[in-house]
Design a protein around this motif. Sequence first.
Motif, PDB file in Angstrom:
ATOM      1  N   ALA A  51     -16.298   1.120  -1.762  1.00 17.93           N
ATOM      2  CA  ALA A  51     -17.521   1.091  -0.958  1.00 17.93           C
ATOM      3  C   ALA A  51     -17.451   2.089   0.185  1.00 17.93           C
ATOM      4  O   ALA A  51     -18.430   2.788   0.481  1.00 17.93           O
ATOM      5  CB  ALA A  51     -17.752  -0.318  -0.415  1.00 17.93           C
ATOM      6  N   VAL A  52     -16.289   2.178   0.826  1.00 20.89           N
ATOM      7  CA  VAL A  52     -16.117   3.143   1.927  1.00 20.89           C
ATOM      8  C   VAL A  52     -16.357   4.562   1.430  1.00 20.89           C
ATOM      9  O   VAL A  52     -17.015   5.368   2.096  1.00 20.89           O
ATOM     10  CB  VAL A  52     -14.704   3.001   2.536  1.00 20.89           C
ATOM     11  N   MET A  53     -15.857   4.869   0.249  1.00 18.49           N
ATOM     12  CA  MET A  53     -16.068   6.212  -0.301  1.00 18.49           C
ATOM     13  C   MET A  53     -17.525   6.444  -0.678  1.00 18.49           C
ATOM     14  O   MET A  53     -18.049   7.556  -0.522  1.00 18.49           O
ATOM     15  CB  MET A  53     -15.164   6.426  -1.517  1.00 18.49           C
ATOM     16  N   SER A  54     -18.198   5.408  -1.142  1.00 17.89           N
ATOM     17  CA  SER A  54     -19.592   5.575  -1.567  1.00 17.89           C
ATOM     18  C   SER A  54     -20.511   5.890  -0.396  1.00 17.89           C
ATOM     19  O   SER A  54     -21.547   6.535  -0.571  1.00 17.89           O
ATOM     20  CB  SER A  54     -20.075   4.310  -2.288  1.00 17.89           C
ATOM     21  N   ASP A  63     -20.435  15.847  -6.083  1.00 21.68           N
ATOM     22  CA  ASP A  63     -19.028  15.922  -6.468  1.00 21.68           C
ATOM     23  C   ASP A  63     -18.080  15.839  -5.279  1.00 21.68           C
ATOM     24  O   ASP A  63     -16.876  16.066  -5.427  1.00 21.68           O
ATOM     25  CB  ASP A  63     -18.758  17.231  -7.235  1.00 21.68           C
ATOM     26  N   THR A  64     -18.606  15.515  -4.101  1.00 25.12           N
ATOM     27  CA  THR A  64     -17.799  15.511  -2.882  1.00 25.12           C
ATOM     28  C   THR A  64     -17.832  14.152  -2.203  1.00 25.12           C
ATOM     29  O   THR A  64     -18.878  13.513  -2.119  1.00 25.12           O
ATOM     30  CB  THR A  64     -18.307  16.580  -1.896  1.00 25.12           C
ATOM     31  N   VAL A  65     -16.663  13.726  -1.741  1.00 18.47           N
ATOM     32  CA  VAL A  65     -16.562  12.531  -0.904  1.00 18.47           C
ATOM     33  C   VAL A  65     -15.957  12.965   0.421  1.00 18.47           C
ATOM     34  O   VAL A  65     -14.868  13.546   0.455  1.00 18.47           O
ATOM     35  CB  VAL A  65     -15.677  11.451  -1.556  1.00 18.47           C
ATOM     36  N   ARG A  66     -16.647  12.705   1.509  1.00 14.70           N
ATOM     37  CA  ARG A  66     -16.161  13.095   2.837  1.00 14.70           C
ATOM     38  C   ARG A  66     -15.559  11.886   3.536  1.00 14.70           C
ATOM     39  O   ARG A  66     -16.191  10.839   3.646  1.00 14.70           O
ATOM     40  CB  ARG A  66     -17.297  13.696   3.671  1.00 14.70           C
ATOM     41  N   LEU A  67     -14.324  12.041   3.994  1.00 18.66           N
ATOM     42  CA  LEU A  67     -13.627  10.946   4.654  1.00 18.66           C
ATOM     43  C   LEU A  67     -12.836  11.469   5.842  1.00 18.66           C
ATOM     44  O   LEU A  67     -12.257  12.561   5.772  1.00 18.66           O
ATOM     45  CB  LEU A  67     -12.654  10.262   3.685  1.00 18.66           C
ATOM     46  N   LYS A  93      -8.019   6.970 -10.962  1.00 21.44           N
ATOM     47  CA  LYS A  93      -9.133   6.534 -11.790  1.00 21.44           C
ATOM     48  C   LYS A  93      -9.656   7.643 -12.707  1.00 21.44           C
ATOM     49  O   LYS A  93     -10.626   7.421 -13.447  1.00 21.44           O
ATOM     50  CB  LYS A  93     -10.274   6.011 -10.902  1.00 21.44           C
ATOM     51  N   GLY A  94      -9.035   8.832 -12.631  1.00 22.02           N
ATOM     52  CA  GLY A  94      -9.512   9.944 -13.436  1.00 22.02           C
ATOM     53  C   GLY A  94     -10.858  10.475 -12.993  1.00 22.02           C
ATOM     54  O   GLY A  94     -11.604  11.069 -13.778  1.00 22.02           O
ATOM     55  N   ASP A  95     -11.170  10.283 -11.715  1.00 16.49           N
ATOM     56  CA  ASP A  95     -12.431  10.729 -11.131  1.00 16.49           C
ATOM     57  C   ASP A  95     -12.227  12.138 -10.579  1.00 16.49           C
ATOM     58  O   ASP A  95     -11.349  12.371  -9.744  1.00 16.49           O
ATOM     59  CB  ASP A  95     -12.836   9.764 -10.013  1.00 16.49           C
ATOM     60  N   ASN A  96     -13.039  13.091 -11.025  1.00 18.71           N
ATOM     61  CA  ASN A  96     -12.841  14.499 -10.670  1.00 18.71           C
ATOM     62  C   ASN A  96     -13.518  14.917  -9.370  1.00 18.71           C
ATOM     63  O   ASN A  96     -13.489  16.106  -9.020  1.00 18.71           O
ATOM     64  CB  ASN A  96     -13.342  15.402 -11.807  1.00 18.71           C
ATOM     65  N   ARG A  97     -14.105  13.981  -8.658  1.00 19.71           N
ATOM     66  CA  ARG A  97     -14.710  14.346  -7.371  1.00 19.71           C
ATOM     67  C   ARG A  97     -13.638  14.804  -6.377  1.00 19.71           C
ATOM     68  O   ARG A  97     -12.468  14.413  -6.487  1.00 19.71           O
ATOM     69  CB  ARG A  97     -15.492  13.170  -6.795  1.00 19.71           C
ATOM     70  N   THR A  98     -14.055  15.583  -5.409  1.00 16.26           N
ATOM     71  CA  THR A  98     -13.146  16.131  -4.403  1.00 16.26           C
ATOM     72  C   THR A  98     -13.338  15.406  -3.074  1.00 16.26           C
ATOM     73  O   THR A  98     -14.464  15.184  -2.642  1.00 16.26           O
ATOM     74  CB  THR A  98     -13.423  17.633  -4.185  1.00 16.26           C
ATOM     75  N   VAL A  99     -12.226  15.052  -2.450  1.00 17.37           N
ATOM     76  CA  VAL A  99     -12.276  14.459  -1.114  1.00 17.37           C
ATOM     77  C   VAL A  99     -12.095  15.556  -0.076  1.00 17.37           C
ATOM     78  O   VAL A  99     -11.109  16.292  -0.102  1.00 17.37           O
ATOM     79  CB  VAL A  99     -11.189  13.382  -0.934  1.00 17.37           C
ATOM     80  N   VAL A 100     -13.055  15.672   0.818  1.00 17.76           N
ATOM     81  CA  VAL A 100     -13.005  16.635   1.911  1.00 17.76           C
ATOM     82  C   VAL A 100     -12.737  15.883   3.205  1.00 17.76           C
ATOM     83  O   VAL A 100     -13.414  14.899   3.513  1.00 17.76           O
ATOM     84  CB  VAL A 100     -14.330  17.412   2.026  1.00 17.76           C
ATOM     85  N   THR A 101     -11.746  16.324   3.955  1.00 10.99           N
ATOM     86  CA  THR A 101     -11.441  15.674   5.233  1.00 10.99           C
ATOM     87  C   THR A 101     -12.508  16.054   6.249  1.00 10.99           C
ATOM     88  O   THR A 101     -12.701  17.232   6.565  1.00 10.99           O
ATOM     89  CB  THR A 101     -10.057  16.089   5.735  1.00 10.99           C
ATOM     90  N   ASP A 102     -13.208  15.046   6.749  1.00  8.89           N
ATOM     91  CA  ASP A 102     -14.313  15.256   7.685  1.00  8.89           C
ATOM     92  C   ASP A 102     -14.202  14.219   8.793  1.00  8.89           C
ATOM     93  O   ASP A 102     -14.454  13.032   8.575  1.00  8.89           O
ATOM     94  CB  ASP A 102     -15.648  15.127   6.958  1.00  8.89           C
ATOM     95  N   PRO A 103     -13.821  14.634   9.997  1.00  4.49           N
ATOM     96  CA  PRO A 103     -13.623  13.675  11.093  1.00  4.49           C
ATOM     97  C   PRO A 103     -14.895  12.991  11.561  1.00  4.49           C
ATOM     98  O   PRO A 103     -14.834  12.057  12.370  1.00  4.49           O
ATOM     99  CB  PRO A 103     -13.015  14.534  12.204  1.00  4.49           C
ATOM    100  N   THR A 104     -16.067  13.420  11.060  1.00  2.00           N
ATOM    101  CA  THR A 104     -17.337  12.824  11.481  1.00  2.00           C
ATOM    102  C   THR A 104     -17.936  11.915  10.422  1.00  2.00           C
ATOM    103  O   THR A 104     -19.030  11.378  10.622  1.00  2.00           O
ATOM    104  CB  THR A 104     -18.360  13.923  11.821  1.00  2.00           C
ATOM    105  N   ALA A 105     -17.243  11.739   9.303  1.00  4.16           N
ATOM    106  CA  ALA A 105     -17.859  11.058   8.155  1.00  4.16           C
ATOM    107  C   ALA A 105     -17.641   9.545   8.181  1.00  4.16           C
ATOM    108  O   ALA A 105     -16.515   9.061   8.299  1.00  4.16           O
ATOM    109  CB  ALA A 105     -17.301  11.633   6.859  1.00  4.16           C
ATOM    110  N   GLY A 106     -18.734   8.791   8.051  1.00  3.10           N
ATOM    111  CA  GLY A 106     -18.656   7.361   7.814  1.00  3.10           C
ATOM    112  C   GLY A 106     -18.298   6.513   9.018  1.00  3.10           C
ATOM    113  O   GLY A 106     -18.078   7.007  10.134  1.00  3.10           O
ATOM    114  N   MET A 107     -18.231   5.213   8.778  1.00  2.00           N
ATOM    115  CA  MET A 107     -17.995   4.235   9.834  1.00  2.00           C
ATOM    116  C   MET A 107     -16.650   4.434  10.526  1.00  2.00           C
ATOM    117  O   MET A 107     -16.522   4.251  11.734  1.00  2.00           O
ATOM    118  CB  MET A 107     -18.075   2.829   9.245  1.00  2.00           C
ATOM    119  N   PHE A 108     -15.622   4.823   9.759  1.00  2.00           N
ATOM    120  CA  PHE A 108     -14.291   4.927  10.340  1.00  2.00           C
ATOM    121  C   PHE A 108     -14.107   6.198  11.177  1.00  2.00           C
ATOM    122  O   PHE A 108     -13.061   6.380  11.789  1.00  2.00           O
ATOM    123  CB  PHE A 108     -13.231   4.850   9.242  1.00  2.00           C
TER     124      PHE A 108
END
Length: 243
Positions: free
Chosen positions: A138-141, A147-151, A202-217
């Motif tokens: 859920a945090v990633m969603s 194709d990008t997840v910002r965390l 999970k074999g998920d090909n999306r890319t995680v980008v480090t983003d200090p402004t992304a999401g609740m955390f």
Amino acid sequence: MKFAVIGGTGLIGSQVVKNLNSAGHEAVPHALTTGVDVITGQGVDEAVAGADVVVNLTNSPTFDEASPAFFRTSMENLLAASAKGGVGHFVILSIVGVDQVPELDYYKAKALQEELLAAGPVPYSIVRATQFMEFIDAVMSWTADGDTVRLPATPVQPIAAKDVAAAVAEVAAGTPINGIHPIGGPEIFNLDEVGRFTLSRKGDNRTVVTDPTAGMFAVVKGDVLTDKDAHLAPTRYADWLAS
């Protein structure tokens, strides 16, 4: 002992009920679906009547500025009913570091819940847990886009829901501590690292980008982790994912 588990049909509550009953206690789950409404007060007196312990695992339907009102009203109703019913122990589940992130409405709401319990008429225990492993998806969603997840690189200490439920049941069956029992997972990661590891496994090909402004955390400054006195749960994140 007899336990009234409010919110006893949810992720944690259902497991708490199972654990307590397996230990020989009588644990009864209560929720909206069983006719108990902690906001209107409907069914609350009946739910806690005769209980030795009330375990409140209800949660606000939102994480925004409306959440404090939910916890204030629900706690006032439950505490009043518990005092009237002679309940000897009231337990809630909260969050490690909940008092260190005033920027988050939900954290402020949970801190208010703790304050209301501590000032209330019933002996109590507060179990504070770190982030659930079950919530990582859920945090990633929240910050996924194509194709990008910002965390952010916020340190986290994920814990399995089954370990949280075990700790809540153990505390509830014990003597009121009139304080806080902190629990956390056995490992510390940066949230962006957890995201990459999870997608890879999970074999998920999306890319995680480090983003200090992304999401609740993103608003969490520094480490909101357990201290040296906390109880560490046994389940490792890789093992939980594999199962």
